[in-house]
Motif scaffolding. Structure first.
Motif, PDB file in Angstrom:
ATOM      1  N   CYS A  96      22.343  15.450   9.020  1.00  0.00           N
ATOM      2  CA  CYS A  96      22.398  14.296   9.930  1.00  0.00           C
ATOM      3  C   CYS A  96      21.313  13.279   9.595  1.00  0.00           C
ATOM      4  O   CYS A  96      21.540  12.062   9.653  1.00  0.00           O
ATOM      5  N   ALA A  97      20.127  13.772   9.256  1.00  0.00           N
ATOM      6  CA  ALA A  97      19.033  12.875   8.895  1.00  0.00           C
ATOM      7  C   ALA A  97      19.364  12.087   7.635  1.00  0.00           C
ATOM      8  O   ALA A  97      19.095  10.874   7.543  1.00  0.00           O
ATOM      9  N   ALA A  98      19.968  12.763   6.651  1.00  0.00           N
ATOM     10  CA  ALA A  98      20.343  12.085   5.405  1.00  0.00           C
ATOM     11  C   ALA A  98      21.408  11.028   5.664  1.00  0.00           C
ATOM     12  O   ALA A  98      21.334   9.904   5.147  1.00  0.00           O
ATOM     13  N   VAL A  99      22.401  11.376   6.469  1.00  0.00           N
ATOM     14  CA  VAL A  99      23.447  10.408   6.806  1.00  0.00           C
ATOM     15  C   VAL A  99      22.859   9.250   7.619  1.00  0.00           C
ATOM     16  O   VAL A  99      23.211   8.086   7.417  1.00  0.00           O
ATOM     17  N   GLY A 100      21.939   9.575   8.538  1.00  0.00           N
ATOM     18  CA  GLY A 100      21.292   8.528   9.323  1.00  0.00           C
ATOM     19  C   GLY A 100      20.517   7.558   8.449  1.00  0.00           C
ATOM     20  O   GLY A 100      20.554   6.338   8.672  1.00  0.00           O
ATOM     21  N   TRP A 101      19.807   8.095   7.462  1.00  0.00           N
ATOM     22  CA  TRP A 101      19.078   7.223   6.536  1.00  0.00           C
ATOM     23  C   TRP A 101      20.043   6.317   5.779  1.00  0.00           C
ATOM     24  O   TRP A 101      19.788   5.121   5.588  1.00  0.00           O
ATOM     25  N   ALA A 102      21.194   6.874   5.357  1.00  0.00           N
ATOM     26  CA  ALA A 102      22.183   6.071   4.647  1.00  0.00           C
ATOM     27  C   ALA A 102      22.716   4.947   5.535  1.00  0.00           C
ATOM     28  O   ALA A 102      22.910   3.807   5.080  1.00  0.00           O
ATOM     29  N   ILE A 103      22.941   5.252   6.814  1.00  0.00           N
ATOM     30  CA  ILE A 103      23.436   4.221   7.746  1.00  0.00           C
ATOM     31  C   ILE A 103      22.397   3.124   7.925  1.00  0.00           C
ATOM     32  O   ILE A 103      22.720   1.922   7.872  1.00  0.00           O
ATOM     33  N   ILE A 104      21.148   3.519   8.142  1.00  0.00           N
ATOM     34  CA  ILE A 104      20.081   2.531   8.355  1.00  0.00           C
ATOM     35  C   ILE A 104      19.887   1.655   7.119  1.00  0.00           C
ATOM     36  O   ILE A 104      19.759   0.424   7.220  1.00  0.00           O
ATOM     37  N   ALA A 105      19.885   2.285   5.934  1.00  0.00           N
ATOM     38  CA  ALA A 105      19.698   1.517   4.699  1.00  0.00           C
ATOM     39  C   ALA A 105      20.852   0.547   4.484  1.00  0.00           C
ATOM     40  O   ALA A 105      20.645  -0.611   4.106  1.00  0.00           O
ATOM     41  N   ALA A 106      22.094   1.029   4.719  1.00  0.00           N
ATOM     42  CA  ALA A 106      23.256   0.159   4.537  1.00  0.00           C
ATOM     43  C   ALA A 106      23.237  -0.997   5.538  1.00  0.00           C
ATOM     44  O   ALA A 106      23.543  -2.143   5.195  1.00  0.00           O
ATOM     45  N   ARG A 107      22.872  -0.706   6.780  1.00  0.00           N
ATOM     46  CA  ARG A 107      22.840  -1.745   7.820  1.00  0.00           C
ATOM     47  C   ARG A 107      21.748  -2.777   7.546  1.00  0.00           C
ATOM     48  O   ARG A 107      21.883  -3.959   7.918  1.00  0.00           O
ATOM     49  N   SER A 108      20.685  -2.376   6.878  1.00  0.00           N
ATOM     50  CA  SER A 108      19.550  -3.272   6.644  1.00  0.00           C
ATOM     51  C   SER A 108      19.669  -4.063   5.351  1.00  0.00           C
ATOM     52  O   SER A 108      18.878  -4.971   5.111  1.00  0.00           O
ATOM     53  N   GLU A 109      20.629  -3.726   4.498  1.00  0.00           N
ATOM     54  CA  GLU A 109      20.771  -4.438   3.227  1.00  0.00           C
ATOM     55  C   GLU A 109      21.166  -5.880   3.476  1.00  0.00           C
ATOM     56  O   GLU A 109      21.907  -6.197   4.403  1.00  0.00           O
ATOM     57  N   LYS A 110      20.658  -6.773   2.624  1.00  0.00           N
ATOM     58  CA  LYS A 110      20.970  -8.195   2.726  1.00  0.00           C
ATOM     59  C   LYS A 110      21.680  -8.632   1.442  1.00  0.00           C
ATOM     60  O   LYS A 110      21.201  -8.334   0.346  1.00  0.00           O
ATOM     61  N   PRO A 111      22.838  -9.341   1.564  1.00  0.00           N
ATOM     62  CA  PRO A 111      23.537  -9.655   2.804  1.00  0.00           C
ATOM     63  C   PRO A 111      24.186  -8.416   3.419  1.00  0.00           C
ATOM     64  O   PRO A 111      24.440  -7.424   2.734  1.00  0.00           O
TER      65      PRO A 111
END
Length: 333
Positions: A96-111
């Protein structure tokens, strides 16, 4: 560093992902590593889940969500089986932590890339639903059909994680095929045969001797020898399709990407086949069965990578990543 105001705190509680995204811009490599970490953990959970079954620890924690009726965790009286089963449950939190990190990184990418973030959330919901299914597996005493469904759900998780990892290295432009329609159709047949191979593999497991616990556990009422032979036939079909695909790609002078991934899949399939035959003729030693389960996950990833290599999605000019290191942006949500 700017002081956190009350408005910031409220915004962080209301939408923590947007709050983080407004203050952090990960590099493309960080996003790729986050997606890869989620994929690696999805394979690890397959291996550890196999270890639970192969060591007879499937009911090491006899209930769910607690380990016992009186304890949330495994106790010393439960011995090694309890520790193995409880340890596998704890690894779900790491996943869950690994998936959470992937979600946060994807959401924070610009654009912002909505599709990439959705792939992360898809993994999260598969993990959550599969955790509940894992609990049901325990509550119904390792019913082989629920065990098979548990593995199929994990294979779906691996598929989504593989697609997300690939998408982190691509742009948002419309996909452009690198091969003709006939080759694409051949690959879809390969993917379909691979899915069937995985499904029949779960039946082999459900009918086989490794029930997951030392007690009397229900098995699928199917002749194990016959379903194992069917599994072997399907494996050879997948190998043949892979070799045919490599030959066709070579004949049409396809790009190196699809060729190399098809070659890698062929080599993985050969190694997986050797393990499969050796375990069959040596009465299914646990270590080889576990290795075969790991090989199944790697094979599935390799099949998907072949499929994804048949097209390219270049970066738009606005998407081309800057060579700067990770930056913290000071704008507010």
């Amino acid at each position: 560093m700017p002081k956190l105001t009350r408005a910031d705190a409220v915004a962080a509680v209301r939408n923590p992902l947007a709050f983080i995204a407004a203050r952090w811009t990960p590099t493309p490599r960080t996003v790729q590593r986050a997606a890869l970490a989620a994929l690696v953990m999805s394979v690890v959970i397959v291996v550890t889940g196999g270890a639970v079954r192969l060591t007879g620890s499937g009911l090491g924690c006899p209930t769910w969500p607690k380990c016992t009726d009186d304890s949330l965790t495994a106790t010393s009286e439960m011995g090694l089986h309890g520790a193995i089963e409880f340890g596998n449950r704890m690894l779900t939190y790491v996943l869950c932590a690994a998936v959470g990190w992937a979600i946060i990184a994807a959401r924070s990418e610009k654009p912002y890339r909505r599709g990439l973030t959705r792939l992360g959330w898809a993994q999260f919901w598969i993990v959550m639903s599969n955790a509940v299914l894992g609990g049901i597996v325990v509550l119904v005493g390792l019913n082989p059909y629920t065990v098979a469904a548990h593995f199929v759900a994990t294979s779906a998780l691996i598929a989504v994680a593989t697609v997300m990892w690939q998408r982190t290295r691509e742009g948002e432009a419309a996909p452009r095929p690198l091969v003709g329609k006939a080759v694409q159709q051949l690959v879809w047949v390969l993917v379909g045969a691979s899915v069937l191979l995985i499904l029949v593999g779960t039946v082999v497991t459900g009918a086989g001797p490794h029930a997951g616990d030392s007690s009397e556990v229900e098995r699928m009422p199917i002749d194990w020898e016959n379903v194992t032979k069917l599994h072997a036939v399907l494996a050879w079909i997948v190998v043949t399709l892979t070799f045919a695909l490599w030959f066709v790609l070579k004949a049409v002078d396809a790009p190196k990407g699809p060729l190399n991934r098809t070659r890698d899949l062929f080599l993985i399939l050969l190694a997986q086949g050797v393990i499969g035959y050796v375990q069959y003729f040596t009465d299914l030693p646990e270590i080889l069965v576990g290795l075969h389960m790991f090989g199944s996950a790697v094979t599935w990833i390799a099949v998907l990578r072949v499929m994804l290599a048949l097209r390219e999605r270049p970066f738009d000019e606005t998407e081309i990543p800057a060579p700067a290191a990770e930056a913290t942006v000071g704008t507010r949500a």
